[in-house]
Enzyme design. Structure first.
Site, PDB file in Angstrom:
ATOM      1  N   PRO A  26       0.825  -1.215   0.000  1.00 25.93           N
ATOM      2  CA  PRO A  26       0.000   0.000   0.000  1.00 25.93           C
ATOM      3  C   PRO A  26       0.859   1.265   0.000  1.00 25.93           C
ATOM      4  O   PRO A  26       1.788   1.394   0.789  1.00 25.93           O
ATOM      5  CB  PRO A  26      -0.797  -0.103   1.303  1.00 25.93           C
ATOM      6  CG  PRO A  26      -0.739  -1.536   1.699  1.00 25.93           C
ATOM      7  CD  PRO A  26       0.540  -2.073   1.160  1.00 25.93           C
ATOM      8  N   GLU A  27       0.556   2.160  -0.920  1.00 24.38           N
ATOM      9  CA  GLU A  27       1.232   3.450  -0.994  1.00 24.38           C
ATOM     10  C   GLU A  27       0.185   4.530  -0.736  1.00 24.38           C
ATOM     11  O   GLU A  27      -0.947   4.225  -0.364  1.00 24.38           O
ATOM     12  CB  GLU A  27       1.895   3.612  -2.375  1.00 24.38           C
ATOM     13  CG  GLU A  27       2.907   2.496  -2.675  1.00 24.38           C
ATOM     14  CD  GLU A  27       3.584   2.635  -4.035  1.00 24.38           C
ATOM     15  OE1 GLU A  27       3.720   3.771  -4.528  1.00 24.38           O
ATOM     16  OE2 GLU A  27       3.977   1.602  -4.610  1.00 24.38           O
ATOM     17  N   HIS A 118      -5.627 -14.667   9.256  1.00 21.65           N
ATOM     18  CA  HIS A 118      -4.661 -13.563   9.221  1.00 21.65           C
ATOM     19  C   HIS A 118      -5.182 -12.320   9.939  1.00 21.65           C
ATOM     20  O   HIS A 118      -4.569 -11.263   9.860  1.00 21.65           O
ATOM     21  CB  HIS A 118      -4.303 -13.228   7.781  1.00 21.65           C
ATOM     22  CG  HIS A 118      -3.735 -14.390   7.032  1.00 21.65           C
ATOM     23  ND1 HIS A 118      -2.569 -15.020   7.426  1.00 21.65           N
ATOM     24  CD2 HIS A 118      -4.181 -15.054   5.945  1.00 21.65           C
ATOM     25  CE1 HIS A 118      -2.314 -16.022   6.591  1.00 21.65           C
ATOM     26  NE2 HIS A 118      -3.282 -16.067   5.695  1.00 21.65           N
ATOM     27  N   ARG A 137       1.759 -11.028   6.232  1.00 20.09           N
ATOM     28  CA  ARG A 137       3.192 -11.066   6.542  1.00 20.09           C
ATOM     29  C   ARG A 137       3.524 -10.534   7.927  1.00 20.09           C
ATOM     30  O   ARG A 137       4.646 -10.685   8.389  1.00 20.09           O
ATOM     31  CB  ARG A 137       3.976 -10.279   5.486  1.00 20.09           C
ATOM     32  CG  ARG A 137       3.739 -10.739   4.049  1.00 20.09           C
ATOM     33  CD  ARG A 137       4.668 -11.844   3.586  1.00 20.09           C
ATOM     34  NE  ARG A 137       6.067 -11.578   3.813  1.00 20.09           N
ATOM     35  CZ  ARG A 137       6.927 -11.083   2.916  1.00 20.09           C
ATOM     36  NH1 ARG A 137       6.510 -10.751   1.722  1.00 20.09           N
ATOM     37  NH2 ARG A 137       8.198 -10.919   3.210  1.00 20.09           N
ATOM     38  N   ARG A 179      22.159  15.472  -4.337  1.00 18.98           N
ATOM     39  CA  ARG A 179      21.982  14.035  -4.069  1.00 18.98           C
ATOM     40  C   ARG A 179      22.393  13.244  -5.289  1.00 18.98           C
ATOM     41  O   ARG A 179      21.790  13.359  -6.353  1.00 18.98           O
ATOM     42  CB  ARG A 179      20.521  13.737  -3.697  1.00 18.98           C
ATOM     43  CG  ARG A 179      20.191  14.286  -2.318  1.00 18.98           C
ATOM     44  CD  ARG A 179      18.773  14.030  -1.954  1.00 18.98           C
ATOM     45  NE  ARG A 179      18.524  12.644  -1.605  1.00 18.98           N
ATOM     46  CZ  ARG A 179      17.432  12.245  -0.961  1.00 18.98           C
ATOM     47  NH1 ARG A 179      16.516  13.124  -0.613  1.00 18.98           N
ATOM     48  NH2 ARG A 179      17.257  10.980  -0.672  1.00 18.98           N
TER      49      ARG A 179
END
Ligand code: ZN
Length: 321
Positions: A26-27, A118, A137, A179
């Site tokens: 998920p973003e 889960h 997970r 950078r």
């Protein structure tokens, strides 16, 4: 007027061939979709009963202790910062939820939750409905913060919100200057931009026509403006389609997002670029599998070498960009 040619160029977007084998973490768009759906169900509600049945979720604290602390709290708002979901309480405390790899939230009427091995936590609200947290997970985290602790905590973790006014090309340019890291790695850094991950960085760089291995400091002002716009566009496209669902992610109502149908490069190795037809290539960048179009996103030899390493004066002049 068929939807098949909605993308740019003449090449149609096909369903992802290997969708089930691709991880989708998920973003920002996925977390924002969850926030939008959860908000009307929980704001104003009291946490009547809380069960946390996973020793890792609230670490370093005992799950039972955190569950007991949460009981009785009344939700005042559901916010988001980067990939963090923030449940704010009337007491001034807040619960900071990070879904990490495979975390998701489900809302259901009382007794409506399916048996799920889960399932890591369940919150019974005072209207009898449940909010369940599932995580295959088990990398997700719940952190209960006392009043005044949230902002200092987030300030060390995440940069500006890319869809808010303060996120301009000028701001991003400042974050990228000096950078040498590849653009992909610099944009995955949550302190550069809050909420970007592997999918939306690849999609944004394709939109901006920039190679993921370009040293971040070599972008000129026009390119910084392009990538700034591309980040916003890619994220808005994701939110509009309720995020991307390949394997684990679903919205609190149990529906799947549709963004995966719109990926331009992510997961599409060997498929034609929708803009030019060149097969999409996959490389490693920023330690992650990275998809891009070798024609639209060229890496010129001059750009490949960090300019400041060849011309020491570059970094000082660059700061005026
Ligand atoms: Zn292309």
């Amino acid at each position: 007027m068929s939807g098949a040619s909605s993308g740019p160029g003449e090449f149609h977007i096909r369903p992802l061939a290997h969708a089930a084998t691709l991880g989708v973490v998920p973003e920002l768009p996925e977390v924002e979709t969850i926030r939008l759906e959860l908000e009307p169900h929980v704001v104003g509600r009291r946490f009547e009963r809380v069960e946390i049945n996973d020793s890792r979720l609230a670490r370093p604290f005992e799950p039972q202790a955190v569950a007991a602390e949460l009981e009785g709290e009344i939700v005042s708002a559901v916010d988001r910062r980067g990939k963090y979901l923030i449940v704010r309480f009337d007491s001034g405390r807040s619960l900071l939820i990070h879904l990490r790899m495979t975390g998701s939230l489900r809302h259901a009427k009382g007794g409506g939750l399916a048996d799920d091995p889960h399932q890591r936590a369940v919150v019974r609200l005072d209207d009898g409905s449940d909010v369940a947290y599932r995580d295959v997970r088990r990398f997700g985290t719940w952190l209960l913060l006392e009043p005044g602790e949230l902002e200092p905590y987030l300030a060390t973790k995440v940069g500006r919100e890319p869809l808010e006014r303060g996120f301009s090309a000028r701001h991003l340019g400042e974050r990228l200057q000096n950078r040498r890291a590849p653009l992909k790695a610099a944009l995955l850094d949550q302190r550069t931009v809050a909420g970007l991950g592997n999918i939306y960085v690849d999609e944004a760089l394709w939109r901006a026509r920039l190679h993921p291995l370009r040293p971040a400091e070599t972008l000129d002002a026009d390119e910084v403006a392009q990538v700034t716009r591309a980040i916003k566009d890619a994220l808005r496209a994701g939110i509009l389609r309720q995020g991307a669902s390949l394997r684990d992610y679903a919205t609190p109502d149990g529906r799947r997002g549709r963004m995966q149908e719109e990926f331009r490069v992510y997961g599409r190795e060997g498929e034609p670029c929708t803009r030019c037809g060149t097969p999409v290539d996959k490389i490693r960048a920023g330690g992650r599998g990275t998809w891009y179009c070798p024609t639209c996103q060229r890496l010129e030899p001059v750009q490949a070498a960090s300019r400041s390493s060849r011309r020491p004066s570059r970094s000082s002049r660059h700061s005026s960009v």
